[in-house]
Design a protein around this motif. Structure first.
Motif, PDB file in Angstrom:
ATOM      1  N   HIS A   8       0.856  -1.185   0.000  1.00  0.00           N
ATOM      2  CA  HIS A   8       0.000   0.000   0.000  1.00  0.00           C
ATOM      3  C   HIS A   8       0.893   1.236   0.000  1.00  0.00           C
ATOM      4  O   HIS A   8       1.929   1.256   0.672  1.00  0.00           O
ATOM      5  CB  HIS A   8      -0.878   0.021   1.260  1.00  0.00           C
ATOM      6  N   HIS A   9       0.491   2.255  -0.752  1.00  0.00           N
ATOM      7  CA  HIS A   9       1.143   3.581  -0.713  1.00  0.00           C
ATOM      8  C   HIS A   9       2.634   3.557  -1.038  1.00  0.00           C
ATOM      9  O   HIS A   9       3.432   4.208  -0.367  1.00  0.00           O
ATOM     10  CB  HIS A   9       0.945   4.243   0.660  1.00  0.00           C
ATOM     11  N   PRO A  13      -0.786   0.718 -13.768  1.00  0.00           N
ATOM     12  CA  PRO A  13      -2.052   0.078 -13.357  1.00  0.00           C
ATOM     13  C   PRO A  13      -2.454  -1.078 -14.274  1.00  0.00           C
ATOM     14  O   PRO A  13      -3.022  -2.076 -13.805  1.00  0.00           O
ATOM     15  CB  PRO A  13      -3.074   1.225 -13.459  1.00  0.00           C
ATOM     16  N   LYS A  29      -3.676  -4.878 -13.341  1.00  0.00           N
ATOM     17  CA  LYS A  29      -4.934  -5.478 -13.826  1.00  0.00           C
ATOM     18  C   LYS A  29      -4.663  -6.846 -14.440  1.00  0.00           C
ATOM     19  O   LYS A  29      -5.443  -7.793 -14.267  1.00  0.00           O
ATOM     20  CB  LYS A  29      -5.597  -4.555 -14.851  1.00  0.00           C
ATOM     21  N   ASP A  82      -5.815  -5.107  -7.509  1.00  0.00           N
ATOM     22  CA  ASP A  82      -6.603  -3.885  -7.632  1.00  0.00           C
ATOM     23  C   ASP A  82      -5.659  -2.669  -7.627  1.00  0.00           C
ATOM     24  O   ASP A  82      -5.030  -2.374  -6.598  1.00  0.00           O
ATOM     25  CB  ASP A  82      -7.580  -3.818  -6.437  1.00  0.00           C
ATOM     26  N   PRO A  83      -5.573  -1.933  -8.761  1.00  0.00           N
ATOM     27  CA  PRO A  83      -4.628  -0.801  -8.812  1.00  0.00           C
ATOM     28  C   PRO A  83      -5.020   0.349  -7.888  1.00  0.00           C
ATOM     29  O   PRO A  83      -4.186   1.212  -7.593  1.00  0.00           O
ATOM     30  CB  PRO A  83      -4.671  -0.340 -10.276  1.00  0.00           C
ATOM     31  N   GLU A  84      -6.269   0.337  -7.431  1.00  0.00           N
ATOM     32  CA  GLU A  84      -6.671   1.383  -6.468  1.00  0.00           C
ATOM     33  C   GLU A  84      -6.130   1.055  -5.076  1.00  0.00           C
ATOM     34  O   GLU A  84      -5.852   1.943  -4.277  1.00  0.00           O
ATOM     35  CB  GLU A  84      -8.209   1.466  -6.366  1.00  0.00           C
ATOM     36  N   ALA A  85      -5.998  -0.229  -4.802  1.00  0.00           N
ATOM     37  CA  ALA A  85      -5.578  -0.634  -3.457  1.00  0.00           C
ATOM     38  C   ALA A  85      -4.057  -0.776  -3.337  1.00  0.00           C
ATOM     39  O   ALA A  85      -3.493  -0.564  -2.275  1.00  0.00           O
ATOM     40  CB  ALA A  85      -6.239  -1.973  -3.096  1.00  0.00           C
ATOM     41  N   TRP A  86      -3.411  -1.160  -4.447  1.00  0.00           N
ATOM     42  CA  TRP A  86      -1.978  -1.487  -4.368  1.00  0.00           C
ATOM     43  C   TRP A  86      -1.156  -0.566  -5.254  1.00  0.00           C
ATOM     44  O   TRP A  86      -1.619  -0.126  -6.304  1.00  0.00           O
ATOM     45  CB  TRP A  86      -1.714  -2.934  -4.790  1.00  0.00           C
ATOM     46  N   SER A  87       0.059  -0.309  -4.818  1.00  0.00           N
ATOM     47  CA  SER A  87       0.993   0.414  -5.682  1.00  0.00           C
ATOM     48  C   SER A  87       2.353  -0.252  -5.534  1.00  0.00           C
ATOM     49  O   SER A  87       2.571  -1.043  -4.598  1.00  0.00           O
ATOM     50  CB  SER A  87       1.058   1.891  -5.292  1.00  0.00           C
TER      51      SER A  87
END
Ligand code: FA5
Length: 361
Positions: free
Chosen positions: A239-240, A311, A315, A320-325
């Motif tokens: 995350h982040h 992202p 996929k 989930d590209p919103e949750a993970w970076s």
């Protein structure tokens, strides 16, 4: 003389000679004397051999009676001779050893020692440094599919980005009906980035891996480019994760590899599988940045590509590209070794010239 007295005389003569042979055997002291005794009694013209030859002239009954025991006695004497020989040889060896002075302070005979190849050393060192930063080792195949080498990395067919990698495609017969789908679809991997996909497909985040290995490109060979070379891939997903994490990790990595005084620079770049993308250069250690043939007069040598995971890559592996970076990088091992040891030409790594390899103990 009758046949009976003949046989008796033969027997007496045989027994006398056997007795004599045994008595002489007891008295001999050297290997030479023993051999002389063997010849005297059991050599081709030895007295026992000669007498044994005359056995055939005796009547059948006497032959039957005397033949067996005579041969047994002959074997016994031969056995005694061999046992004596063994013991004399042993004594002679013992005397030899006792008479030799052993000097344990003499230098030993040097045996040639092999060394690890400089590229193997750099791979081990990068794995060690990144291991301390929490990255664990992962591996992937050298023969890849279009999907892992390109498509899952956000490089679709006919995309101009494929020109970045001059690819060796393979024409292999499929091994099984299941593999038939891959037929005509196989290639030699052009970078270690496909391992990112394979690893993310098989594990859930967070993850932190490195993947060293060989890669292949159909490109012209010169002092800094080879058609077969090595990369170390790095991937961190959580995350982040930010660009600052990438810069901080690479900075620590480079300082550990080249020393605290090393100057590096981060340049914007483009890779379809990262956004934003960057490349890292290390100041040329040959000319200390003033410009030379190796760094093409620029003062810098490019050693890695990097960026934040795109992202579309997440996929493709169902993250989930919103949750993970995450961030990823690919480091050229040969370039690191060249900088580290001042090696002016990449081709030296593959010539197996022992005079070159001996310089990296
Ligand atoms: C790539 O191969 C990307 N996969 C790197 C990457 C990974 C980017 C993850 C972003 C995220 P590139 O083609 O620039 O990028 O190669 C990376 C490094 O490999 C280069 O910086 C260089 O050090 C080395 N390299 C590239 N081509 C050669 C070559 N022909 N011979 C020797 N080293 C090479």
């Amino acid at each position: 003389m009758t046949a009976k007295t003949d046989s008796k005389a033969w027997k007496e003569s045989w027994e006398t000679r056997c007795r004599e042979a045994k008595e002489s055997l007891a008295g001999h002291a050297t290997l030479e004397a023993l051999e002389a005794l063997r010849l005297k009694y059991l050599g081709r013209k030895g007295s026992l051999t000669e007498l044994l030859k005359t056995l055939k002239d005796l009547p059948l009954e006497a032959r039957r009676e005397l033949g067996g025991p005579a041969n047994a006695q002959k074997e016994e004497i031969l056995g005694l001779i061999e046992a004596s020989r063994g013991s004399l040889e042993h004594q002679s060896r013992e005397r030899e050893i006792a008479g030799t002075r052993l000097d344990p302070t003499l230098p030993g005979v040097p045996s040639p020692q092999g060394y690890r190849h400089p590229l193997t050393q750099i791979i081990a060192e990068t794995a060690d440094i990144l291991g301390r930063l929490g990255f664990s080792w992962a591996e992937g195949p050298l023969i890849e599919t279009n999907y892992y080498n390109f498509e899952a990395l956000n490089i679709p067919a006919h995309h101009p980005a494929r020109d970045m990698f001059d690819t060796f495609y393979l024409k292999l017969a499929p091994k099984s009906p299941e593999a038939a789908g891959e037929h005509g679809n196989l290639l030699l991997r052009t970078h270690t980035s496909p391992v990112q996909i394979r690893r993310m497909e098989s594990a859930r985040p967070p993850l932190r891996i490195i993947s060293p290995g060989r890669v292949f490109r159909h490109e012209a060979v010169d002092a800094t480019h080879s058609a077969v070379f090595h990369q170390v891939e790095g991937l961190y997903v959580d995350h982040h994760v930010t660009l600052a994490d990438l810069k901080g990790t690479l900075h620590a990595f480079m300082q550990a590899l080249f020393g605290p005084k090393t100057r590096t620079r981060f340049r914007p770049s483009f890779f379809p599988f990262t956004e934003p993308s960057a490349e890292m250069d290390v100041q040329c250690l040959f000319c200390s940045g003033s410009g030379c043939g190796l760094c093409k007069r620029s003062g810098w040598l490019e050693i890695l590509g990097a960026g934040l995971v795109h992202p579309n890559v997440f996929k493709a592996v169902d993250y989930d590209p919103e949750a993970w970076s995450g961030f990823a990088f690919g480091l050229g091992i040969e370039r690191v070794a060249m900088l580290r040891w001042g090696i002016p030409d990449i081709r030296m790594f593959y010539q197996n010239d022992i005079r070159f390899l001996e310089q990296f103990p």
